[in-house]
Design an enzyme around this catalytic site. Structure first.
Site, PDB file in Angstrom:
ATOM      1  N   LYS A  78      61.107  27.818  48.662  1.00  0.00           N
ATOM      2  CA  LYS A  78      59.919  27.217  48.035  1.00  0.00           C
ATOM      3  C   LYS A  78      59.603  25.878  48.707  1.00  0.00           C
ATOM      4  CE  LYS A  78      58.175  26.013  43.386  1.00  0.00           C
ATOM      5  NZ  LYS A  78      58.489  25.943  41.925  1.00  0.00           N
ATOM      6  N   SER A 158      54.990  28.170  38.739  1.00  0.00           N
ATOM      7  CA  SER A 158      54.572  27.629  40.010  1.00  0.00           C
ATOM      8  C   SER A 158      55.226  28.295  41.220  1.00  0.00           C
ATOM      9  CB  SER A 158      54.879  26.137  40.068  1.00  0.00           C
ATOM     10  OG  SER A 158      56.280  25.916  40.028  1.00  0.00           O
ATOM     11  N   SER A 182      58.757  28.092  35.609  1.00  0.00           N
ATOM     12  CA  SER A 182      58.233  28.448  36.936  1.00  0.00           C
ATOM     13  C   SER A 182      59.067  29.415  37.760  1.00  0.00           C
ATOM     14  CB  SER A 182      58.007  27.184  37.754  1.00  0.00           C
ATOM     15  OG  SER A 182      56.795  26.609  37.384  1.00  0.00           O
TER      16      SER A 182
HETATM   17  N1  GLN Z   1      53.673  25.935  33.952  1.00  0.00           N
HETATM   18  C1  GLN Z   1      54.468  24.792  33.616  1.00  0.00           C
HETATM   19  C2  GLN Z   1      53.776  23.527  34.022  1.00  0.00           C
HETATM   20  O1  GLN Z   1      52.737  23.605  34.618  1.00  0.00           O
HETATM   21  C3  GLN Z   1      55.831  24.909  34.202  1.00  0.00           C
HETATM   22  C4  GLN Z   1      55.893  24.571  35.626  1.00  0.00           C
HETATM   23  C5  GLN Z   1      57.269  24.609  36.188  1.00  0.00           C
HETATM   24  O2  GLN Z   1      58.191  25.174  35.587  1.00  0.00           O
HETATM   25  N2  GLN Z   1      57.426  23.972  37.329  1.00  0.00           N
HETATM   26  O3  GLN Z   1      54.245  22.455  33.745  1.00  0.00           O
END
Ligand code: GLN
Length: 495
Positions: A78, A158, A182
């Site tokens: 990532k 994400s 995410s």
């Molecule tokens: N969707 C969540 C956010 O936007 C979680 C994102 C994540 O776990 N990095 O904060």
């Protein structure tokens, strides 16, 4: 041998050790799959030279009988992980051109375990999002489609690049990070496995920080065994991260017996949300039946503060983000705005940050600075921290009462269409995290396992939440669930 890219980690490892393939062959197969899949926009910085060099070194080690756990296995990383000399941009314009002088501990652990990096994977900007639509590189596209409808779908976020890449067999596995879901939400959307370990299991050193008290790295893989192998390789105690746990890392793979007889699985009533689609309800009760048939005891439990988790998360995460993102000032990293005659340092900061951060990141910085401001600190940030303690205590109480793991849906729906949420209230997007954020707030391990398809043929996942530091036991329960669910569907190739 063809289609080597379609293998999982364990299968490829076994072939390598038997001398039936080489890391160079595996790597070349993935590199050509990646080049043929630009339509998915999953890999955003390709590193074929590094990959082939590492693959050759891995083949030499295997030939010498010195093969560590992930020796020769090609994976994606990532873009949130700093990788030495390779663009590490967190999918943000503000880190354009940033090539770190150092390697994150997790990606270094993977290098040390012999893994082969194929390149960097797309994601939401600074890991803020649930659909991969906030990326400076443009959105990722899911390899899945609804029946014969060719509308493009989100892989989730994400870690959407990681999810698409693994689901589309561009790599054998990938790293993800999970601050509020995410790893687990994109895994569920794309029919793969993803585990977020206990907070402190994986070092955060060299991972671009979003919300430091919630962020954890974890593997995204084609099955539970692969998750066990890769998680073990990623974890370590790291003196460079003061929140990294000084605990031995067990051999997770050896704990996969599939025997869950007598385990107590909790079904939390607060996760039965109003308006939850019937398909998700059914998946959840089918999952409970499967675990029962495998010998577990199913117990109704209550986690009474669940409904406050999402609001608490969306105060704490932006608060920490606003502080972490203060370092992007146009001086130390990446992008700097072109200045006008007479502009001073304040204009330089303002223009750089206005140009460098996308709208979702700016929204988080504004929410974060607001909830931390002198007049509102107690009303929002401190209250959210107290709620967090209560959420953590809910879990401690059920574990103290003998519950071994908790079963919930991973997401409230299957994957949605790209662009479908563009005009929606941002809170609609935040609702994606309703089943996952509790786990980050409490610092617990959670895993998403693909368990079925919806009526349009899209994957649906279940989540298991475990006791702290007991990832081995959690993986074993997930292994039993995976076996019972027998999920084998793959997206039909259109790219
Ligand atoms: N969707 C969540 C956010 O936007 C979680 C994102 C994540 O776990 N990095 O904060």
């Amino acid at each position: 041998m063809s289609d080597l890219n379609k293998l999982g980690l364990a299968e490829a490892r076994d072939l390598l050790r038997k001398g039936e393939t080489t890391s160079v062959e595996l790597t070349e197969s993935c590199l050509s799959a990646i080049d043929a899949a630009d339509a998915l926009n999953a890999f955003v910085h390709k590193t074929p030279e590094i990959a082939l060099e590492r693959a050759k070194a891995a083949d030499a080690r295997i030939a010498e009988g010195d093969a560590p756990a992930m020796c020769g296995l090609p994976i994606g990383i990532k873009d949130l992980f700093c990788t030495k000399g390779v663009d590490s941009q967190a999918a943000s314009r503000i880190l354009e051109g940033f090539k770190p002088e150092y390697e994150s501990t997790v990606s270094q652990n993977l290098v040390d375990a012999g893994a082969v990096m194929l390149g960097k994977l797309n994601m939401d900007e600074f890991a803020m999002g649930s659909s991969n639509e906030t990326s400076v590189y443009g959105n990722v596209v899911s390899p899945w489609r609804r029946g014969n409808d060719d509308a493009e779908l989100t892989p989730g976020g994400s870690s959407g690049g990681s999810a698409s890449a693994v689901a589309a067999d561009l790599c054998l596995a990938a790293t993800g990070t999970d601050t509020g879901g995410s790893i687990r939400q994109p895994a569920a959307f794309t029919g793969i496995t993803g585990i977020k370990p206990t907070y402190g299991r994986c070092s955060r050193w060299g991972v671009v920080a979003f919300a430091s008290s919630l962020d954890q790295a974890g593997p995204m893989t084609k099955n539970v065994r692969d998750a066990a192998i890769m998680l073990e390789a990623m974890c370590s105690h790291d003196p460079k991260d003061s929140t990294s746990a000084d605990l031995a890392v067990p051999n997770f793979e050896a704990m996969l017996t599939g025997d869950i007889k007598g385990k107590k699985i909790g079904i939390p009533k607060e996760y039965r949300m109003d308006g939850m689609p019937g398909e998700i309800e059914k998946l959840w009760s089918d999952g409970a039946e499967m675990l029962k048939a495998a010998g577990a005891e199913i117990v109704d439990i209550s986690l009474p503060h669940t409904k406050y988790a999402l609001p608490a998360y969306y105060v704490i995460a932006p608060a920490e983000a606003s502080s972490n993102l203060a370092r992007y000032d146009g001086v130390r990293y990446g992008h700097r705005a072109t200045l006008a005659q007479g502009d001073g340092i304040t204009e330089m900061y303002e223009k750089t940050r206005a140009e460098g951060f996308g709208p979702e990141v700016q929204r988080r910085v504004m929410i974060g600075t607001y909830v931390l401001s002198a007049g509102f600190y107690d009303a929002y940030y401190n209250r959210a921290r107290r709620v967090r303690t209560l959420i953590k205590k809910d879990f401690e109480d059920v574990f103290a009462a003998g519950i071994d793991a908790i079963l919930t849906p991973a997401t409230p729906s299957a994957a949605f269409g790209l662009g479908e949420m563009t005009d929606a209230d941002p809170v609609q997007m935040y609702l994606n995290d309703v089943f996952t954020v509790t786990v980050n707030l409490a610092g617990l391990p959670g895993i998403a396992v693909p368990a079925g398809l919806d009526k349009q043929g899209l994957p649906l996942g279940l989540q298991l939440i475990g006791r702290p530091w007991e990832e081995g036991d959690l993986l074993n329960t997930a292994y039993a669930l995976e076996d019972a669910a027998g999920f084998v569907a793959k997206p039909a190739k259109w790219w």
